[in-house]
Write a protein that holds these residues in place. Structure first.
Motif, PDB file in Angstrom:
ATOM      1  N   VAL A   1       0.836  -1.101   0.113  1.00  0.00           N
ATOM      2  CA  VAL A   1       0.129  -0.048   0.032  1.00  0.00           C
ATOM      3  C   VAL A   1       0.886   1.150  -0.091  1.00  0.00           C
ATOM      4  O   VAL A   1       1.540   1.366   0.857  1.00  0.00           O
ATOM      5  CB  VAL A   1      -1.024  -0.018   1.182  1.00  0.00           C
ATOM      6  CG1 VAL A   1      -1.923   1.302   1.240  1.00  0.00           C
ATOM      7  CG2 VAL A   1      -1.857  -1.032   1.278  1.00  0.00           C
TER       8      VAL A   1
ATOM      9  N   LEU B   1       1.154   5.089   0.254  1.00  0.00           N
ATOM     10  CA  LEU B   1       0.245   6.026   0.770  1.00  0.00           C
ATOM     11  C   LEU B   1       0.939   7.764   0.443  1.00  0.00           C
ATOM     12  O   LEU B   1       2.070   7.822   0.686  1.00  0.00           O
ATOM     13  CB  LEU B   1       0.335   6.084   2.292  1.00  0.00           C
ATOM     14  CG  LEU B   1      -0.618   4.788   2.969  1.00  0.00           C
ATOM     15  CD1 LEU B   1      -0.246   4.714   4.235  1.00  0.00           C
ATOM     16  CD2 LEU B   1      -2.119   5.099   2.435  1.00  0.00           C
TER      17      LEU B   1
ATOM     18  N   GLU C   1      -3.752   6.649  -1.668  1.00  0.00           N
ATOM     19  CA  GLU C   1      -3.315   5.148  -1.718  1.00  0.00           C
ATOM     20  C   GLU C   1      -3.522   4.605  -3.190  1.00  0.00           C
ATOM     21  O   GLU C   1      -4.421   4.490  -3.784  1.00  0.00           O
ATOM     22  CB  GLU C   1      -3.762   4.537  -0.608  1.00  0.00           C
ATOM     23  CG  GLU C   1      -5.276   4.051  -0.575  1.00  0.00           C
ATOM     24  CD  GLU C   1      -5.694   3.229   0.776  1.00  0.00           C
ATOM     25  OE1 GLU C   1      -6.125   2.137   0.592  1.00  0.00           O
ATOM     26  OE2 GLU C   1      -5.297   3.804   1.949  1.00  0.00           O
ATOM     27  N   TRP C   2      -2.422   3.679  -2.991  1.00  0.00           N
ATOM     28  CA  TRP C   2      -2.450   2.780  -4.110  1.00  0.00           C
ATOM     29  C   TRP C   2      -2.060   1.341  -3.629  1.00  0.00           C
ATOM     30  O   TRP C   2      -1.202   1.145  -3.075  1.00  0.00           O
ATOM     31  CB  TRP C   2      -1.467   3.142  -5.234  1.00  0.00           C
ATOM     32  CG  TRP C   2      -0.817   2.298  -6.544  1.00  0.00           C
ATOM     33  CD1 TRP C   2      -1.896   1.381  -7.005  1.00  0.00           C
ATOM     34  CD2 TRP C   2       0.240   2.407  -7.299  1.00  0.00           C
ATOM     35  NE1 TRP C   2      -1.337   0.998  -8.135  1.00  0.00           N
ATOM     36  CE2 TRP C   2      -0.165   1.296  -8.164  1.00  0.00           C
ATOM     37  CE3 TRP C   2       1.401   3.002  -7.219  1.00  0.00           C
ATOM     38  CZ2 TRP C   2       1.001   0.905  -9.205  1.00  0.00           C
ATOM     39  CZ3 TRP C   2       2.292   2.607  -8.196  1.00  0.00           C
ATOM     40  CH2 TRP C   2       2.177   1.689  -9.237  1.00  0.00           C
ATOM     41  N   ARG C   3      -2.952   0.435  -4.006  1.00  0.00           N
ATOM     42  CA  ARG C   3      -2.742  -0.949  -3.529  1.00  0.00           C
ATOM     43  C   ARG C   3      -2.314  -1.714  -4.649  1.00  0.00           C
ATOM     44  O   ARG C   3      -2.837  -1.627  -5.666  1.00  0.00           O
ATOM     45  CB  ARG C   3      -4.038  -1.276  -2.776  1.00  0.00           C
ATOM     46  CG  ARG C   3      -4.601  -0.681  -1.679  1.00  0.00           C
ATOM     47  CD  ARG C   3      -5.918  -1.123  -1.220  1.00  0.00           C
ATOM     48  NE  ARG C   3      -6.129  -0.327   0.137  1.00  0.00           N
ATOM     49  CZ  ARG C   3      -5.868  -0.670   1.123  1.00  0.00           C
ATOM     50  NH1 ARG C   3      -5.320  -1.875   1.517  1.00  0.00           N
ATOM     51  NH2 ARG C   3      -6.206   0.057   2.486  1.00  0.00           N
TER      52      ARG C   3
END
Length: 383
Positions: free
Chosen positions: A41, A43, A49-51
């Motif tokens: 993840v 942040l 956020e980018w998962r």
């Protein structure tokens, strides 16, 4: 500053991939929080956020397949794929090597999936940057300036070290090969030009300097006379040649001998003998025949205090063996740590183009132009 949350599984490998892709290639600072889970993840400072599905532990083939299919950001791990390419993990357990103990290009995923001509790690950095921008990142991307770098491995500084050598080549041309044109060539060199056929160093340096290129000449250390390539390192010609190279602003590197691949004492002895006579510090170079064993060769270069290796190209195929078009820190996959040593991958070599690939000059020029275009796109080093 970015914050990354990911599991502690594969911690050294992840830390390395984040360091290379984010800090070195993009110029982004980050901190890592080690938490349980099977995803990274990322942040951003504003909370976006980018998962990403955690791909560490997946096979290189699986990672490559997702990448080449046009990766959905949620299912492709650019960090795991970059690590796979940079650390050369596909070469570590490999036992199907060629007659010189080298990992063959045709056994690599890049060859089998037809992306050897693409610097895919640089493309991974582009993917990361573009997605972070979509999420609202406000930052300046680190810029790199494209450059062409040349290095020449000095296997034979001279053809003739004595009068006997001259007679031997002349007799070979006339009696063994029955080639009067070859004999005439040697006679012209001996008596009209008074120059050894292999002594082309000043012409090369003239060429480099016309194009504002600082080249590196990799010399071998002391080796037995029975070696495939041998020359007296303390011969006046060699000493004067090194002085000319240094005086004209070029570099002197180390060309580690054939046997040094599996014998660290041989490697250390050859390097010490070169350092003893070199007028410049010897901090980089390349293995003879491109013989390389991951990670043992990197370990030898690191232990010797060398700063840069430039062996990792395939002898039989031009392209991006490590998936990257500029230097990067090597990773020791046995000790699981990043090294101070940097790898500057070899993208193309004359022997590859002329002998292995059997390109015509026009075909070789076209191929080099395509590779150069890829390197220019990413501000890399066309080595």
């Amino acid at each position: 500053m970015l914050k990354i949350r990911t599991s502690p599984d594969w911690e050294p490998e992840k830390q390395y991939a984040f360091q290379v892709l984010l800090r070195e290639m993009l110029g982004l600072d980050f901190v890592v929080e080690w938490v349980e889970g099977r995803q990274h993840v990322l942040l951003l400072p504003d909370g976006a956020e980018w998962r990403i599905a955690d791909g560490f532990g997946e096979t290189g083939a699986d990672l490559a397949e997702i990448f080449l299919s046009g990766p959905p950001f949620a299912h492709f791990d650019p960090f795991a794929f970059a690590f796979f390419m940079l650390a050369r993990t596909e070469e570590v357990p490999f036992d199907r090597r060629d007659e010189h103990g080298r990992f063959p290009a045709e056994q690599s995923l890049a060859w089998q999936h037809d992306f050897l001509h693409r610097p895919v790690v640089n493309e991974c950095a582009d993917i990361v940057w573009e997605q972070l921008l979509r999420l609202g990142l406000r930052a300046e991307r680190k810029k790199r300036a494209f450059q062409v770098t040349f290095s020449c491995d000095v296997d034979h500084p001279l053809l003739w070290w004595s009068a006997g050598d001259r007679l031997k080549t002349l007799a070979g041309a006339l009696l063994k090969r029955r080639n009067p044109r070859e004999a005439a060539y040697f006679l012209r060199k001996m008596f009209a030009e008074k120059k050894d056929p292999y002594d082309v160093f000043d012409e090369w340096m003239d060429f480099f300097e016309r194009h504002n290129i600082r080249a590196q000449f990799n010399f071998m250390g002391e080796r037995p006379r029975s070696s495939d390539c041998w020359y007296p390192l303390k011969h006046p010609f060699v000493g004067q040649l090194m002085q000319r190279i240094a005086g004209r602003g070029h570099q002197i590197g180390f060309h580690a001998g054939y046997e040094s691949l599996d014998q660290p004492p041989v490697f250390q002895r050859e390097l010490a003998s070169l350092r003893e006579v070199s007028p410049l510090p010897v901090v980089g170079g390349r293995q003879h025949y491109l013989r390389f064993s991951v990670p043992r060769t990197w370990q030898m270069w690191e232990a010797a205090g060398l700063r840069e290796d430039s062996t990792l190209g395939y002898p039989e195929a031009e392209g991006f063996r490590c998936g990257i078009c500029h230097d990067y820190p090597a990773f020791d996959s046995v000790q699981r740590k990043m090294l101070a040593l940097r790898e500057k991958p070899l993208i193309a070599m004359d022997v590859t183009l002329a002998l292995y690939r059997r390109y015509t000059p026009a075909q070789a020029s076209e191929r080099l132009a395509l590779l150069r275009k890829e390197v220019e796109k990413h501000g890399g080093d066309f080595t």
